[in-house]
Scaffold this motif. Structure first.
Motif, PDB file in Angstrom:
ATOM      1  N   ASP A 127       0.831  -1.199   0.000  1.00  0.00           N
ATOM      2  CA  ASP A 127       0.000   0.000   0.000  1.00  0.00           C
ATOM      3  C   ASP A 127       0.875   1.262   0.000  1.00  0.00           C
ATOM      4  O   ASP A 127       0.613   2.213  -0.757  1.00  0.00           O
ATOM      5  CB  ASP A 127      -0.913  -0.006   1.223  1.00  0.00           C
ATOM      6  N   ALA A 128       1.907   1.270   0.841  1.00  0.00           N
ATOM      7  CA  ALA A 128       2.802   2.424   0.901  1.00  0.00           C
ATOM      8  C   ALA A 128       3.547   2.618  -0.415  1.00  0.00           C
ATOM      9  O   ALA A 128       3.687   3.744  -0.906  1.00  0.00           O
ATOM     10  CB  ALA A 128       3.796   2.251   2.050  1.00  0.00           C
ATOM     11  N   ASN A 129       4.012   1.518  -1.012  1.00  0.00           N
ATOM     12  CA  ASN A 129       4.734   1.604  -2.289  1.00  0.00           C
ATOM     13  C   ASN A 129       3.835   2.145  -3.393  1.00  0.00           C
ATOM     14  O   ASN A 129       4.262   2.964  -4.214  1.00  0.00           O
ATOM     15  CB  ASN A 129       5.276   0.233  -2.682  1.00  0.00           C
ATOM     16  N   ASN A 130       2.595   1.673  -3.437  1.00  0.00           N
ATOM     17  CA  ASN A 130       1.659   2.140  -4.469  1.00  0.00           C
ATOM     18  C   ASN A 130       1.344   3.626  -4.307  1.00  0.00           C
ATOM     19  O   ASN A 130       1.265   4.367  -5.292  1.00  0.00           O
ATOM     20  CB  ASN A 130       0.366   1.323  -4.419  1.00  0.00           C
ATOM     21  N   ASN A 131       1.166   4.068  -3.069  1.00  0.00           N
ATOM     22  CA  ASN A 131       0.896   5.486  -2.822  1.00  0.00           C
ATOM     23  C   ASN A 131       2.094   6.350  -3.170  1.00  0.00           C
ATOM     24  O   ASN A 131       1.940   7.449  -3.714  1.00  0.00           O
ATOM     25  CB  ASN A 131       0.498   5.700  -1.360  1.00  0.00           C
ATOM     26  N   SER A 139       0.229   9.454   0.941  1.00  0.00           N
ATOM     27  CA  SER A 139       1.481   8.705   0.885  1.00  0.00           C
ATOM     28  C   SER A 139       2.191   8.738   2.235  1.00  0.00           C
ATOM     29  O   SER A 139       2.689   7.718   2.720  1.00  0.00           O
ATOM     30  CB  SER A 139       2.389   9.273  -0.203  1.00  0.00           C
ATOM     31  N   GLY A 140       2.227   9.922   2.855  1.00  0.00           N
ATOM     32  CA  GLY A 140       2.896  10.051   4.146  1.00  0.00           C
ATOM     33  C   GLY A 140       2.262   9.206   5.219  1.00  0.00           C
ATOM     34  O   GLY A 140       2.957   8.575   6.035  1.00  0.00           O
ATOM     35  N   VAL A 141       0.938   9.155   5.229  1.00  0.00           N
ATOM     36  CA  VAL A 141       0.220   8.339   6.210  1.00  0.00           C
ATOM     37  C   VAL A 141       0.516   6.859   6.012  1.00  0.00           C
ATOM     38  O   VAL A 141       0.736   6.116   6.993  1.00  0.00           O
ATOM     39  CB  VAL A 141      -1.310   8.599   6.113  1.00  0.00           C
ATOM     40  N   ALA A 142       0.501   6.424   4.751  1.00  0.00           N
ATOM     41  CA  ALA A 142       0.765   5.003   4.454  1.00  0.00           C
ATOM     42  C   ALA A 142       2.177   4.605   4.880  1.00  0.00           C
ATOM     43  O   ALA A 142       2.387   3.519   5.435  1.00  0.00           O
ATOM     44  CB  ALA A 142       0.559   4.745   2.966  1.00  0.00           C
ATOM     45  N   ILE A 143       3.153   5.480   4.628  1.00  0.00           N
ATOM     46  CA  ILE A 143       4.542   5.202   5.015  1.00  0.00           C
ATOM     47  C   ILE A 143       4.676   5.151   6.530  1.00  0.00           C
ATOM     48  O   ILE A 143       5.315   4.249   7.095  1.00  0.00           O
ATOM     49  CB  ILE A 143       5.489   6.266   4.418  1.00  0.00           C
ATOM     50  N   GLU A 144       4.064   6.123   7.202  1.00  0.00           N
ATOM     51  CA  GLU A 144       4.131   6.173   8.673  1.00  0.00           C
ATOM     52  C   GLU A 144       3.483   4.934   9.283  1.00  0.00           C
ATOM     53  O   GLU A 144       4.005   4.343  10.237  1.00  0.00           O
ATOM     54  CB  GLU A 144       3.442   7.437   9.175  1.00  0.00           C
ATOM     55  N   MET A 145       2.355   4.517   8.730  1.00  0.00           N
ATOM     56  CA  MET A 145       1.661   3.339   9.252  1.00  0.00           C
ATOM     57  C   MET A 145       2.500   2.078   9.063  1.00  0.00           C
ATOM     58  O   MET A 145       2.613   1.250   9.979  1.00  0.00           O
ATOM     59  CB  MET A 145       0.307   3.177   8.570  1.00  0.00           C
ATOM     60  N   ALA A 146       3.088   1.923   7.883  1.00  0.00           N
ATOM     61  CA  ALA A 146       3.910   0.730   7.614  1.00  0.00           C
ATOM     62  C   ALA A 146       5.115   0.686   8.546  1.00  0.00           C
ATOM     63  O   ALA A 146       5.464  -0.365   9.090  1.00  0.00           O
ATOM     64  CB  ALA A 146       4.364   0.725   6.160  1.00  0.00           C
ATOM     65  N   ASN A 147       5.764   1.829   8.752  1.00  0.00           N
ATOM     66  CA  ASN A 147       6.923   1.877   9.653  1.00  0.00           C
ATOM     67  C   ASN A 147       6.523   1.581  11.085  1.00  0.00           C
ATOM     68  O   ASN A 147       7.207   0.842  11.803  1.00  0.00           O
ATOM     69  CB  ASN A 147       7.585   3.256   9.566  1.00  0.00           C
ATOM     70  N   SER A 148       5.405   2.149  11.521  1.00  0.00           N
ATOM     71  CA  SER A 148       4.936   1.933  12.888  1.00  0.00           C
ATOM     72  C   SER A 148       4.571   0.471  13.113  1.00  0.00           C
ATOM     73  O   SER A 148       4.938  -0.129  14.140  1.00  0.00           O
ATOM     74  CB  SER A 148       3.724   2.829  13.161  1.00  0.00           C
ATOM     75  N   ASN A 149       3.875  -0.125  12.163  1.00  0.00           N
ATOM     76  CA  ASN A 149       3.480  -1.525  12.290  1.00  0.00           C
ATOM     77  C   ASN A 149       4.695  -2.450  12.294  1.00  0.00           C
ATOM     78  O   ASN A 149       4.718  -3.465  12.999  1.00  0.00           O
ATOM     79  CB  ASN A 149       2.525  -1.912  11.172  1.00  0.00           C
ATOM     80  N   LEU A 150       5.706  -2.101  11.498  1.00  0.00           N
ATOM     81  CA  LEU A 150       6.944  -2.891  11.491  1.00  0.00           C
ATOM     82  C   LEU A 150       7.653  -2.774  12.839  1.00  0.00           C
ATOM     83  O   LEU A 150       8.133  -3.779  13.389  1.00  0.00           O
ATOM     84  CB  LEU A 150       7.857  -2.424  10.359  1.00  0.00           C
ATOM     85  N   ASP A 151       7.733  -1.557  13.389  1.00  0.00           N
ATOM     86  CA  ASP A 151       8.354  -1.362  14.704  1.00  0.00           C
ATOM     87  C   ASP A 151       7.651  -2.195  15.768  1.00  0.00           C
ATOM     88  O   ASP A 151       8.293  -2.872  16.587  1.00  0.00           O
ATOM     89  CB  ASP A 151       8.301   0.119  15.103  1.00  0.00           C
TER      90      ASP A 151
END
Length: 424
Positions: free
Chosen positions: A324-328, A350-362
């Motif tokens: 999702d982050a890559n597509n955005n 795009s910023g929200v998707a990136i932040e969410m992916a990073n947070s979920n990975l953390d």
């Protein structure tokens, strides 16, 4: 050699054969461009890598299974023409163009690819009448009186005799004119491919536990039994579709792809366990950092199979975030290239998707660190590194927790090489 290394060797060969000097001539003369002969068990991935190579190198690809051809279609049909010798007109037998050679010219006209690969599969399983033509083809690159077009490279594939009763051995004259690459089944190499192709995580988890069931072909009192890479991949596709349709998975369905009764039963048990844990574990709570004490207590006492399944469930869920982050990100980059006055909402999205992916990975890394063990973290980080979506995301959005563990756990591995190949 495994299929991963064999693919790279074919890529290197195609690049070398197509390299030209300043005058536009091939640096390796055609006569020295030996055909490549890939020899390996059926279902190992020989055919699949050819399309990948064609796409990666932007060259043409024409494929034939030679057992579908007759002598006439391979070398052309005989025709009678008139010629004059010593003032006398005589009838002479000639041949029409080979269907295979004609197919290449048709492909060139249709696609514009003037250079490419002619892939001939099952080359050592042809009929007795066609075998001499195949040997001639490998030795001098002609079918009958028709020569392979310039810029086209021969890659052939065959199976060793123990896998096919129809196999015919090549003589030393032929073998001395080809580049023979022997390929063996290799689960580690296939897993790189499997993660990129989104092979069902239940299969990847199962094969991590039952390595010996990845590839085998044997006979017992009940007849021929086999498990192949092709079988696992095709089963994966069916699992996704049947799950969407809510069709129950049975042993008989698995056996249609994995032709070993014991392995089919064993995998069904594992698959049922995978689906059970998929329902029981609240994956969203974990990736959002909301796992409770009871969940931590359960995973700390879990068996290895259960831990492995949980890790793959987490990887599967995170992969959706990365995609999702890559597509955005791509949508935003494309909009910027088209128009400087792009919709700013794309940037926010795009910023929200990136932040969410990073947070979920953390959160996921913290959960594994606190609730599991170092071996589980190694499995998680290794499989994350192999994911194409994760690699692309982490390349553009470095995650410090991931990097800390990747550098620690994969310091002596081929991590950099894997990432380099994925980034391509």
């Amino acid at each position: 050699m495994n299929i991963y290394l064999a693919k790279q060797e074919v890529i290197n060969t195609v690049k070398a054969y197509l390299l030209k000097d300043t005058n536009g001539n091939y640096k390796i003369p055609e006569i020295r461009q030996r055909p490549i002969l890939l020899m390996g068990p059926p279902g190992i991935g020989k055919t699949q890598i050819m399309e990948q190579i064609s796409n990666e190198l932007s060259v043409g690809l024409v494929s034939y299974t030679i057992t579908h051809h007759t002598r006439q279609s391979a070398i052309g049909l005989p025709i009678v023409s008139k010629k004059v010798y010593d003032g006398k007109e005589v009838n002479v037998t000639e041949y029409t163009m080979s269907e295979i050679i004609a197919g290449i010219y048709d492909y060139i006209e249709k696609t514009g690819h003037k250079e490419g690969i002619l892939f001939i599969d099952e080359i050592n399983c042809v009929s007795e009448t066609l075998m001499p033509m195949m040997l001639q083809f490998l030795q001098v690159k002609t079918f009958g009186n028709q020569k392979l077009p310039k810029g086209w490279i021969i890659v052939a594939a065959g199976n060793p005799a123990q896998y096919n009763k129809q196999v015919r051995e090549f003589d030393v004259v032929t073998l001395d004119r080809v580049r023979l690459i022997n390929i063996e089944p290799d689960l580690d190499a296939w897993k790189i491919y499997g993660v990129q192709r989104h092979i069902h995580r239940s299969i990847l988890s199962y094969l991590d536990v039952k390595v010996d069931n990845f590839y085998k072909v044997y006979r017992d009192v009940d007849g021929l039994r086999f498990c192949t890479a092709r079988g696992w991949e095709d089963l994966s596709t069916l699992l996704y579709t049947y799950e969407e349709l809510e069709v129950p998975i049975t042993k008989d369905i698995i056996y249609e792809y994995i032709r070993d009764d014991d392995v089919a039963s064993d995998f069904l048990s594992f698959y049922d366990l995978y689906k059970k844990y998929e329902k029981e574990y609240e994956i969203e709570l974990i990736i959002k950092g909301n796992a409770d004490a009871a969940l931590y207590a359960r995973v700390s006492n879990a068996e290895y199979d259960e831990k492995l399944i949980l890790i793959n469930l987490l990887l599967e869920r995170l992969d959706r975030d990365f995609l999702d982050a890559n597509n955005n990100t791509k949508e935003l980059e494309d909009a910027k290239q088209r128009n400087t006055d792009y919709d700013v909402s794309l940037e926010l999205k795009s910023g929200v998707a990136i932040e969410m992916a990073n947070s979920n990975l953390d959160n996921t890394i913290d959960f594994i660190k606190d609730g599991l063990d170092e071996s589980s973290m190694l499995i998680f980080i290794t499989n994350l590194t192999l994911s194409e979506n994760a690699a692309l995301f982490l390349l553009k959005n470095p995650n410090q927790k991931y990097l800390n563990y990747a550098n620690k756990l994969l310091i002596n591995s081929n991590r950099n090489k894997i990432l380099e190949e994925l980034n391509k």
